[in-house]
Structure formats: C-alpha cells, structure tokens
Design a protein around this motif. Structure first.
Motif, mmCIF file in Angstrom:
data_model
loop_
_atom_site.group_PDB
_atom_site.id
_atom_site.type_symbol
_atom_site.label_atom_id
_atom_site.label_comp_id
_atom_site.label_asym_id
_atom_site.label_seq_id
_atom_site.Cartn_x
_atom_site.Cartn_y
_atom_site.Cartn_z
ATOM 1 N N VAL A 200 0.847 -1.084 -0.045
ATOM 2 C CA VAL A 200 0.009 0.026 0.205
ATOM 3 C C VAL A 200 0.862 1.281 0.177
ATOM 4 O O VAL A 200 1.779 1.481 1.116
ATOM 5 C CB VAL A 200 -0.992 0.146 1.315
ATOM 6 C CG1 VAL A 200 -1.794 1.077 1.149
ATOM 7 C CG2 VAL A 200 -1.678 -1.370 1.344
ATOM 8 N N THR A 201 0.645 2.012 -0.859
ATOM 9 C CA THR A 201 1.455 3.445 -1.120
ATOM 10 C C THR A 201 0.399 4.332 -1.455
ATOM 11 O O THR A 201 -0.534 3.944 -1.737
ATOM 12 C CB THR A 201 2.602 3.267 -2.005
ATOM 13 O OG1 THR A 201 2.017 3.300 -3.506
ATOM 14 C CG2 THR A 201 3.314 2.103 -1.701
ATOM 15 N N LYS A 202 1.041 5.637 -1.510
ATOM 16 C CA LYS A 202 -0.013 6.753 -1.972
ATOM 17 C C LYS A 202 -0.201 6.691 -3.695
ATOM 18 O O LYS A 202 -0.750 7.337 -3.994
ATOM 19 C CB LYS A 202 0.648 7.982 -1.540
ATOM 20 C CG LYS A 202 1.029 8.233 -0.041
ATOM 21 C CD LYS A 202 1.420 9.711 0.026
ATOM 22 C CE LYS A 202 1.575 9.931 1.623
ATOM 23 N NZ LYS A 202 0.492 9.897 2.158
ATOM 24 N N ALA A 203 0.507 5.729 -4.298
ATOM 25 C CA ALA A 203 0.413 5.719 -5.858
ATOM 26 C C ALA A 203 -0.275 4.361 -6.160
ATOM 27 O O ALA A 203 -1.053 4.277 -7.252
ATOM 28 C CB ALA A 203 1.838 5.935 -6.444
ATOM 29 N N SER A 304 -7.410 -2.424 7.534
ATOM 30 C CA SER A 304 -8.243 -1.300 6.539
ATOM 31 C C SER A 304 -8.042 0.011 6.933
ATOM 32 O O SER A 304 -7.693 0.879 6.107
ATOM 33 C CB SER A 304 -9.631 -1.674 6.666
ATOM 34 O OG SER A 304 -10.663 -0.949 6.070
ATOM 35 N N ALA A 305 -7.923 0.403 8.284
ATOM 36 C CA ALA A 305 -7.606 1.510 8.813
ATOM 37 C C ALA A 305 -6.142 2.135 8.439
ATOM 38 O O ALA A 305 -6.270 3.337 7.632
ATOM 39 C CB ALA A 305 -7.644 1.692 10.142
ATOM 40 N N LEU A 306 -5.349 1.289 8.240
ATOM 41 C CA LEU A 306 -3.812 1.660 7.641
ATOM 42 C C LEU A 306 -4.000 2.073 6.346
ATOM 43 O O LEU A 306 -3.348 2.858 5.709
ATOM 44 C CB LEU A 306 -2.927 0.502 8.222
ATOM 45 C CG LEU A 306 -2.461 0.226 9.507
ATOM 46 C CD1 LEU A 306 -1.522 -0.934 9.645
ATOM 47 C CD2 LEU A 306 -1.609 1.547 10.017
ATOM 48 N N THR A 307 -4.651 1.137 5.504
ATOM 49 C CA THR A 307 -4.603 1.291 4.244
ATOM 50 C C THR A 307 -5.541 2.696 3.666
ATOM 51 O O THR A 307 -4.911 3.285 3.005
ATOM 52 C CB THR A 307 -5.445 0.256 3.545
ATOM 53 O OG1 THR A 307 -4.752 -1.073 3.871
ATOM 54 C CG2 THR A 307 -5.737 0.120 2.034
ATOM 55 N N ILE A 311 -3.924 5.951 1.847
ATOM 56 C CA ILE A 311 -4.166 6.375 0.609
ATOM 57 C C ILE A 311 -4.751 7.773 0.536
ATOM 58 O O ILE A 311 -4.706 8.553 -0.205
ATOM 59 C CB ILE A 311 -5.031 5.325 -0.010
ATOM 60 C CG1 ILE A 311 -4.630 3.923 -0.428
ATOM 61 C CG2 ILE A 311 -5.969 5.795 -1.119
ATOM 62 C CD1 ILE A 311 -5.400 2.861 -0.723
ATOM 63 N N SER A 312 -5.415 8.137 1.785
ATOM 64 C CA SER A 312 -6.316 9.224 1.610
ATOM 65 C C SER A 312 -5.552 10.587 2.157
ATOM 66 O O SER A 312 -5.864 11.684 1.979
ATOM 67 C CB SER A 312 -7.330 9.133 2.662
ATOM 68 O OG SER A 312 -6.934 8.870 4.009
#
Length: 313
Positions: A200-203, A304-307, A311-312
């Motif tokens: 999971v990254t910002k991209a 889910s919260a970490l993801t 992302i947000s």
C-alpha cells in the motif's frame, strides 16, 4: 406474453448486487432499477463479469441522473450520478470520510505489518490448519486404505502368473492408493503455503497471492481506485433484506442481531466467528481484488484503517 411498463420518473435508484453461482452457473452481478410503484426491483442485466456490470450500472445512473447503490461487496455504497467516476481518495477528501479515529492494534495479530519509505507491506499468512481441514484431506486416505484392505488380499490369493499379479498390484497401488494419498498431502501443503503480500502506497495498491498453488498479482493505481470496503458482520446483517421482514431501527445494543432486531442465533454466530471476516475489497472500473479474508474482524479493521490512512493522506 405479459408486459409491464414503468415510468422512468418513478425510478428512485440503480442497484448493483452480487449473486454467487453454483456448479452449474457462474457468479453474476445483477443490475436493477427500483423506485416508487415498483412491486419489486426490475432486473436490467446480469453480467458475469464485474467490469461489464459496473459499466452498465454507471451508464444507467448517469442517464437517469439517479444514485447508484452498490451492495455487491456486502456493504451498501451509494454514489450520486455526479460523482460516479470519482476516485475513493477524492471522495474521502470531499466528504471527510477518512477522518475516523485509528483503531488500536489488536493483540495476537497474524499479519506482519512492515513499514516502508513509500507506505506499508502486509504479510498475511494462510489460515491456520484446523480439524476440518484434516477431515477433508482424510477422505482420499480412507479411500486408499479401503482399497488396500479389501482388494489387495484377494488379489494376492488369486492363482495367476507373478508378472500379472505384480502388474495389478502396481496399478492399484499407484492409482488407487498412492495418488489419493499424495492428493491429500498436496491439499494440506497448499493450505499451509497460502499467503498474501499487500503493498500500500500513495500511488498504488498491489496484492500478490498464492492460493491453491497458483500465484496472482493484481495492481490498482490509487487514482483509479473507487471502492475500498471492509464489510463487518453487522454491515452484512444490515444488508440482508427478507421479504415480509420489517427492519428494526439501527442501534448498537452490544448483541449481534438480525435485521428485524432479534438476537442472532448462537449457531449462526459461531459459524460466522469460525469463518472470520470477509476481508477487504478494493475495486476500480477495470479490476477487483480481495485480501485479508478469514482474519479476525478486529485485525481486518486495523489493516483497513492503515490502508485508508495511507491512501487518503
């Protein structure tokens, strides 16, 4: 042939659901219209591929200028006609939907969370082997034992040339004893070796998995990500609609309940706890991927919260 007509002005919303198939039918994503004066939802199409169903549902919602209600993930997601192509990140920023507090890390997590310079990597092992996994694997072993018990002594006692006897012994031993036993062992090894690695990254959101001996990689750019859902047991129960069952007002009583307010039967609750959570579903218009299924619900909520946070931001 019976013909029924409905005024388009009476359409309240476009609905998209998921219907799991069986051995004789494929999974489908029904697209329906519902509204005032409709005795039941009108099915417009039942595609067997998610991208096609998504396209049909969005085109209908855009044409009718009605909201799209998607419950195919187990959680109802409503999007208005003006924001059908909006990414999940933009929607969270617009509605402040990602501002919920971060849950604490649950004890005894099976997932190993690795923090990197770009984001997170979740190393999710396969489900722990339980008794019912071994029971399923024992079926071919019992079959092989029965063959050896009933047929081999009789075969050894029949008068025949040695080469014929050895041929039949080898044939039965290979195809009716060795193959079933090896199949059982392979099934256990496949379950034991299952894993998921989620980056999971910002991209980008990338899910690499090994299931049933098959490797797969699904990658969704964050700019294209439109749904990120982690259905809970409560949301799944709330999404259930039974004809004739009147839903009770929502509220957290501390006890799992049916949609009509009755307490959830203990047997059903035990089965749901044994199965674990539904996991996390991420979707774009072109791809859908699920991960973390079978984990404890608190652990899934934490991942889910970490993801969502990564992302947000």
């Amino acid at each position: 042939m019976r013909r029924v007509e409905h005024m388009l002005d009476s359409v309240r919303q476009v609905e998209m659901e998921f219907s799991r198939g069986d051995r004789d039918s494929a999974d489908t994503w029904p697209v329906r219209l519902s509204g005032e004066g409709f005795p039941r939802s009108v099915t417009v199409a039942q595609p067997v591929e998610f991208p096609e169903a998504r396209q049909i549902a969005e085109e209908l919602a855009r044409f009718l200028q009605k909201p799209l209600v998607d419950s195919s993930t187990g959680e109802r997601i409503t999007r208005d006609a003006e924001h059908l192509d909006e990414s999940w990140r933009d929607r969270m920023r617009r509605t402040k939907g990602a501002a919920s507090p971060m849950p604490p890390q649950p004890p005894g997590m099976r997932t190993r969370v690795e923090r990197t310079a770009e984001g997170y990597i979740f190393h999710i092992p396969g489900p722990p082997l339980r008794g019912y996994h071994y029971i399923h694997a024992l079926v071919p072993v019992v079959f092989a034992a029965a063959v050896a018990w009933f047929f081999l002594p009789a075969l050894l006692g029949l008068p025949m040339p040695d080469w014929v006897r050895y041929f039949f012994l080898g044939f039965i031993g290979l195809f009716f004893i060795a193959v079933p036993v090896m199949s059982a062992l392979l099934n256990i090894l496949r379950l034991k070796n299952r894993f998921e690695r989620v980056t999971v990254t910002k991209a980008v959101l990338r899910v690499e998995s090994l299931k049933q001996g098959r490797r797969a990689t699904v990658e969704i750019p964050v700019d294209e990500l439109e749904d990120l859902v982690a259905p809970t047991a409560k949301s799944l129960l709330d999404s259930v609609e039974v004809p004739g069952m009147k839903k009770a007002p929502p509220g957290d009583t501390g006890t799992p309940r049916m949609p009509d307010g009755r307490p959830l039967p203990r047997l059903l609750l035990a089965v749901m706890n044994m199965a674990g959570s539904r996991g996390i579903t991420a979707r774009s218009d072109r791809a859908v991927v699920e991960f973390a299924a079978g984990l404890d619900e608190a652990e899934t909520a934490y991942l889910s919260a970490l993801t969502r946070k990564m992302i947000s931001e």
